[in-house]
Design a protein around this motif. Structure first.
Motif, PDB file in Angstrom:
ATOM      1  N   UNK A   1       0.827  -1.205   0.000  1.00 17.36           N
ATOM      2  CA  UNK A   1       0.000   0.000   0.000  1.00 17.36           C
ATOM      3  C   UNK A   1       0.861   1.256   0.000  1.00 17.36           C
ATOM      4  N   UNK A   2       1.929   1.243   0.771  1.00 25.67           N
ATOM      5  CA  UNK A   2       2.822   2.401   0.805  1.00 25.67           C
ATOM      6  C   UNK A   2       3.544   2.572  -0.526  1.00 25.67           C
ATOM      7  N   UNK A   3       3.899   1.447  -1.161  1.00 24.14           N
ATOM      8  CA  UNK A   3       4.552   1.532  -2.464  1.00 24.14           C
ATOM      9  C   UNK A   3       3.625   2.162  -3.506  1.00 24.14           C
ATOM     10  N   UNK A   4       2.337   1.832  -3.438  1.00 24.54           N
ATOM     11  CA  UNK A   4       1.384   2.408  -4.384  1.00 24.54           C
ATOM     12  C   UNK A   4       1.380   3.932  -4.312  1.00 24.54           C
ATOM     13  N   UNK A   5       1.543   4.443  -3.111  1.00 21.36           N
ATOM     14  CA  UNK A   5       1.457   5.882  -2.907  1.00 21.36           C
ATOM     15  C   UNK A   5       2.755   6.618  -3.249  1.00 21.36           C
ATOM     16  N   UNK A   6       3.863   5.883  -3.412  1.00 17.43           N
ATOM     17  CA  UNK A   6       5.145   6.561  -3.651  1.00 17.43           C
ATOM     18  C   UNK A   6       5.810   6.195  -4.975  1.00 17.43           C
ATOM     19  N   UNK A   7       5.453   5.047  -5.571  1.00 15.85           N
ATOM     20  CA  UNK A   7       6.109   4.609  -6.800  1.00 15.85           C
ATOM     21  C   UNK A   7       5.285   4.953  -8.039  1.00 15.85           C
ATOM     22  N   UNK A   8       5.929   5.075  -9.201  1.00 10.42           N
ATOM     23  CA  UNK A   8       5.188   5.252 -10.452  1.00 10.42           C
ATOM     24  C   UNK A   8       4.236   4.088 -10.682  1.00 10.42           C
ATOM     25  N   UNK A   9       3.101   4.371 -11.296  1.00  8.85           N
ATOM     26  CA  UNK A   9       2.031   3.374 -11.431  1.00  8.85           C
ATOM     27  C   UNK A   9       2.448   2.157 -12.242  1.00  8.85           C
ATOM     28  N   UNK A  10       3.418   2.308 -13.159  1.00 10.76           N
ATOM     29  CA  UNK A  10       3.753   1.201 -14.051  1.00 10.76           C
ATOM     30  C   UNK A  10       4.777   0.227 -13.525  1.00 10.76           C
ATOM     31  N   UNK A  11       5.310   0.455 -12.324  1.00  9.81           N
ATOM     32  CA  UNK A  11       6.414  -0.371 -11.832  1.00  9.81           C
ATOM     33  C   UNK A  11       6.012  -1.833 -11.678  1.00  9.81           C
ATOM     34  N   UNK A  12       4.934  -2.088 -10.929  1.00 10.59           N
ATOM     35  CA  UNK A  12       4.532  -3.471 -10.693  1.00 10.59           C
ATOM     36  C   UNK A  12       3.788  -4.068 -11.877  1.00 10.59           C
ATOM     37  N   UNK A  13       3.081  -3.229 -12.624  1.00  7.70           N
ATOM     38  CA  UNK A  13       2.312  -3.749 -13.754  1.00  7.70           C
ATOM     39  C   UNK A  13       3.212  -4.429 -14.778  1.00  7.70           C
ATOM     40  N   UNK A  14       4.468  -4.047 -14.810  1.00  7.69           N
ATOM     41  CA  UNK A  14       5.400  -4.654 -15.754  1.00  7.69           C
ATOM     42  C   UNK A  14       5.643  -6.128 -15.456  1.00  7.69           C
ATOM     43  N   UNK A  15       5.517  -6.530 -14.178  1.00  5.44           N
ATOM     44  CA  UNK A  15       5.792  -7.915 -13.814  1.00  5.44           C
ATOM     45  C   UNK A  15       4.526  -8.735 -13.605  1.00  5.44           C
TER      46      UNK A  15
ATOM     47  N   UNK B   1      -8.032 -11.071   2.477  1.00  5.57           N
ATOM     48  CA  UNK B   1      -8.804 -10.097   3.240  1.00  5.57           C
ATOM     49  C   UNK B   1      -7.928  -9.263   4.158  1.00  5.57           C
ATOM     50  N   UNK B   2      -6.930  -9.891   4.772  1.00  5.51           N
ATOM     51  CA  UNK B   2      -6.004  -9.159   5.634  1.00  5.51           C
ATOM     52  C   UNK B   2      -5.207  -8.135   4.830  1.00  5.51           C
ATOM     53  N   UNK B   3      -4.741  -8.561   3.653  1.00  4.55           N
ATOM     54  CA  UNK B   3      -3.987  -7.640   2.791  1.00  4.55           C
ATOM     55  C   UNK B   3      -4.862  -6.455   2.392  1.00  4.55           C
ATOM     56  N   UNK B   4      -6.061  -6.735   1.894  1.00  2.00           N
ATOM     57  CA  UNK B   4      -6.967  -5.661   1.492  1.00  2.00           C
ATOM     58  C   UNK B   4      -7.344  -4.769   2.675  1.00  2.00           C
ATOM     59  N   UNK B   5      -7.538  -5.402   3.831  1.00  2.00           N
ATOM     60  CA  UNK B   5      -7.952  -4.645   5.009  1.00  2.00           C
ATOM     61  C   UNK B   5      -6.892  -3.673   5.483  1.00  2.00           C
ATOM     62  N   UNK B   6      -5.656  -4.152   5.615  1.00  2.00           N
ATOM     63  CA  UNK B   6      -4.588  -3.271   6.101  1.00  2.00           C
ATOM     64  C   UNK B   6      -4.251  -2.207   5.057  1.00  2.00           C
ATOM     65  N   UNK B   7      -4.294  -2.594   3.782  1.00  2.00           N
ATOM     66  CA  UNK B   7      -4.073  -1.602   2.723  1.00  2.00           C
ATOM     67  C   UNK B   7      -5.189  -0.565   2.739  1.00  2.00           C
ATOM     68  N   UNK B   8      -6.424  -1.015   2.974  1.00  2.00           N
ATOM     69  CA  UNK B   8      -7.560  -0.105   3.028  1.00  2.00           C
ATOM     70  C   UNK B   8      -7.429   0.919   4.140  1.00  2.00           C
TER      71      UNK B   8
END
Length: 251
Positions: free
Chosen positions: A90-104, A186-193
């Motif tokens: 979740x923290x990476x989503x807020x600080x990294x460019x949007x395409x970083x993970x989509x590439x993999x 659910x835990x991942x989504x919950x803490x990210x949420x």
């Protein structure tokens, strides 16, 4: 589209996502594109989608509570990995460019599908190898942690990845693995949420609509998924995974 038509579209997408998440995962591939089509900016759509699907994750987990019996120690051990991974993602989503993970993402989905198809053979091989059995615990925890990072960042096909990993490294039938997958996702989504609520700006109207739809869908998915044989469930996982791959490649 009218406000009612828009709300109905998002609600149906949430219902479908909650259902498919309880059975296998990848419900994000339904709700996220719908939000984008309605003009929601990508990061806002991702944040909104993650928060909205949390009730569906826990609804699906509740519908699979019978298969969770006797898995408390696994839930605690692997849940810690999912929580840490979800926070990092979740923290990476807020600080990294949007395409970083989509590439993999395509690579991860292809790997997961291969693992799902080979799961019965690999599980037998691991069970016969005592050294592999002793190493499986740390490897499993690390793999769940990395899946949690991915899930906190974007999450599509997170369930496919979890089922592939745990199906091989856990001595459990596929239905019990699926029940465990629902809780971990659910835990991942919950803490990210929680992080997104504190640090981002979701569209709360769409969050509420998706939440209601996904919660209902989680119950439907539990009823459907429990009736499927391991062979059929594995086939559905592969079909959903291929659909996810095609979606990402065609973009």
């Amino acid at each position: 589209m009218t406000d009612w038509a828009t709300a109905a579209l998002v609600g149906v997408a949430g219902l479908a996502a909650g259902t498919i998440n309880a059975v296998v995962g990848s419900g994000t591939l339904i709700t996220f594109p719908v939000l984008l089509a309605l003009g929601v900016p990508p990061v806002t759509a991702n944040v909104t989608n993650t928060i909205g699907l949390v009730p569906g994750s826990f609804s699906g987990s509740w519908s699979y509570r019978r298969e969770l019996a006797g898995q408390r120690e696994r839930l605690i051990r692997l849940g810690s990995a999912s929580l840490l991974g979800g926070i990092a993602g979740a923290l990476l989503l807020l600080v990294l460019p949007a395409g970083v993970f989509r590439a993999v993402v395509p690579v991860l989905i292809i790997l997961a599908l291969g693992l799902v198809l080979m799961q019965p053979w690999l599980a037998r091989k691991l069970a016969a190898d005592q050294h592999a059995v002793s190493a499986a615990g740390p490897v499993l925890w690390g793999a769940v942690l990395l899946t949690g990072v991915y899930g906190g960042y974007f999450g599509a096909a997170q369930g496919v990845l979890l089922i592939a990993i745990m199906g091989i490294l856990l001595d459990a039938d596929l239905q019990r693995v699926n029940a465990l997958k629902n809780v971990l996702a659910g835990l991942v989504n919950g803490v990210a949420g929680v992080i997104f609520i504190a640090l981002a700006k979701p569209d709360w109207t769409y969050v509420a609509i998706i939440a209601v739809g996904s919660a209902i869908g989680g119950q439907l998915g539990g009823q459907i998924g429990r009736r499927l044989s391991p062979v059929v469930l594995r086939g559905i996982i592969v079909v959903v995974g291929v659909a996810a791959l095609v979606k990402f490649l065609l973009g």
